[in-house]
Design a protein around this motif. Sequence first.
Motif, PDB file in Angstrom:
ATOM      1  N   ASP A  35       0.840  -1.198   0.000  1.00 58.20           N
ATOM      2  CA  ASP A  35       0.000   0.000   0.000  1.00 58.20           C
ATOM      3  C   ASP A  35       0.875   1.248   0.000  1.00 58.20           C
ATOM      4  O   ASP A  35       0.574   2.236  -0.665  1.00 58.20           O
ATOM      5  CB  ASP A  35      -0.909   0.002   1.236  1.00 58.20           C
ATOM      6  N   ARG A  36       1.961   1.190   0.789  1.00 59.76           N
ATOM      7  CA  ARG A  36       2.930   2.288   0.819  1.00 59.76           C
ATOM      8  C   ARG A  36       4.336   1.710   0.926  1.00 59.76           C
ATOM      9  O   ARG A  36       4.519   0.576   1.386  1.00 59.76           O
ATOM     10  CB  ARG A  36       2.684   3.224   2.003  1.00 59.76           C
ATOM     11  N   SER A  67       2.768   5.514  -2.095  1.00 61.49           N
ATOM     12  CA  SER A  67       2.298   4.286  -2.735  1.00 61.49           C
ATOM     13  C   SER A  67       3.195   3.985  -3.939  1.00 61.49           C
ATOM     14  O   SER A  67       3.896   4.873  -4.448  1.00 61.49           O
ATOM     15  CB  SER A  67       0.854   4.465  -3.207  1.00 61.49           C
TER      16      SER A  67
END
Length: 581
Positions: free
Chosen positions: A530-531, A545
Amino acid sequence: MSTSPAPKDEALVRLADVTKRFGDGPAALDAVSGEVKGGAITGLVGPDGAGKTTLIRLMTGLMMPDSGTVDVLGFNTQKNPAAIQASIGYMPQRFGLYEDLSVQENLDLYADLRDLPKAERSSAFEELLTFTDLKRFTTRLAGKLSGGMKQKLGLACALLKKPRLLLLDEPGVGVDPISRRDLWKMVENLTQEGIGVLWSTAYLDEAEACDHVLLLNQGKLLFSGKPHDLTGRVEDRVFKVSGITGRRRQVLAELLQTKGVIDGVIQGDAIRLVTGKDETPDIGGAAGEAKLAPTPARFEDAFIDMLGGGPGGRSKLAEAQAPPSEMGDRPVIEAHGLTKRFGDFTAADKITFDISRGEIFGLLGPNGAGKSTTFKMLCGLLKPTEGEGRVAGFDLRKDAAVARNQLGYMAQKFSLYGDLTVMQNLEFFAGVYGLRGARQRERIELMTDIFDFGRHARHSAKDLPLGLKQRLALACAVMHEPRALFLDEPTSGVDPITRREFWTHINALVEKGVTVLVTTHFMDEAEYCDRISLIYRGRSIALGSPDELKARVATKEQPDPTMEDAFIALVQESETEEEAA
């Protein structure tokens, strides 16, 4: 660096029906035939256990085939191995550098071992040190070099006698994208001088850079030819699903259960699908208003297709997982100004980020950048010099033991007990994580069923194939249903089907609310995050991201950069800023 040029059509190695067995099991190599040509890079491609190292050792004359013939530079390995060994360069998978010797001392030692004339050494060392960019580090101990620098020194030692044939056994394993790209440039330059190169690899993206590929799996040769000839087999069957609403991991799991879809992976905010022959998937039910568009095929797509497709999108492990209890708005993993110094050297400098419930967070960076130090501080294996780390609200300085019980840890190198059986490892780790009595028996039975350990329960862990070792390590890490999973390069070397299976479990666990911190050198795996925090020279130089990081480096010339392109560009941008400061 000069050598007698070899025409590209000249076969330096000829393999004819080569078979090799160890014990009573399946053949390590089963009637393998092929060629390695001069002035070109031949990729020996396949997962760990495919037979790559065995085949290379047969080419060196260090091992003899049970049947078939191996001819190298015109010599038969069974009749004249000494002549072969005097004429080739060979870099084993675990290169035998002497870590307590300096760069120069290692070169001196290998020059002695290779019987390089004294009069030629000075010019050879100068040329190789310039070629590998190690001239500045001649006095540094080999043990103090980064992974990429060790590989460059290994390459220099293998090139001391200017071979016509260079055999490289997985030189890119565990090496960051920048160092891997440097190694490739060096090897490409060697082929211009006529040297034939065999590059063994488990990285399927490296196969695409080769002139010719020998693709092995479980000892069998699946393909021999140009990489694009294999990729062309799935050319019209690869699609990108974009504009996804909702959680892309859940959408992927549903798409993998859709008729006609044989493989799928997350690619930033999009999903990449491979379909069966003459199939166009109906994505409406799973992906709603998302758009389906053709996208270029990759070598890995074709390999997955050859193996019969991926494992699907169902995770029995996640289905049996109880969702972690809520923590309100508090992050599950916290790093606040984490700093670690070793003497005058700062390995990690004021690293700060928070990771929420049900998030995959990636730590990326070149070898020696500080990501492993940060990782170890956050899972309680290393005490920070300054700053604070928390897991599930517990301070890693004050409540390390309690914090560690909230996490599961899967190490970069197989960290289970090799002399214990599969069942003994499960029992040991269940006990370590505080499981007792009926609860312990219940969880061990569940792991045995999910990962199909029944047939292997009494086998020593060290004797398992790599894919099974990885499943066992994951089973032990999730035995106690942790809130957070710490995964340190968890899939290095495993076959693509096992990698897919692994990420199916991880994605599904995250959907249940488990939080994941992962390090990886596979840039396609970074797309699952996600990141990402990109660590370089001890500092976090980028946070966002995967798509945000790629957009940050996009240009008119390169409007759609890969994750690897973003990684390299951001590191180079940081170097430029440091030089200007």
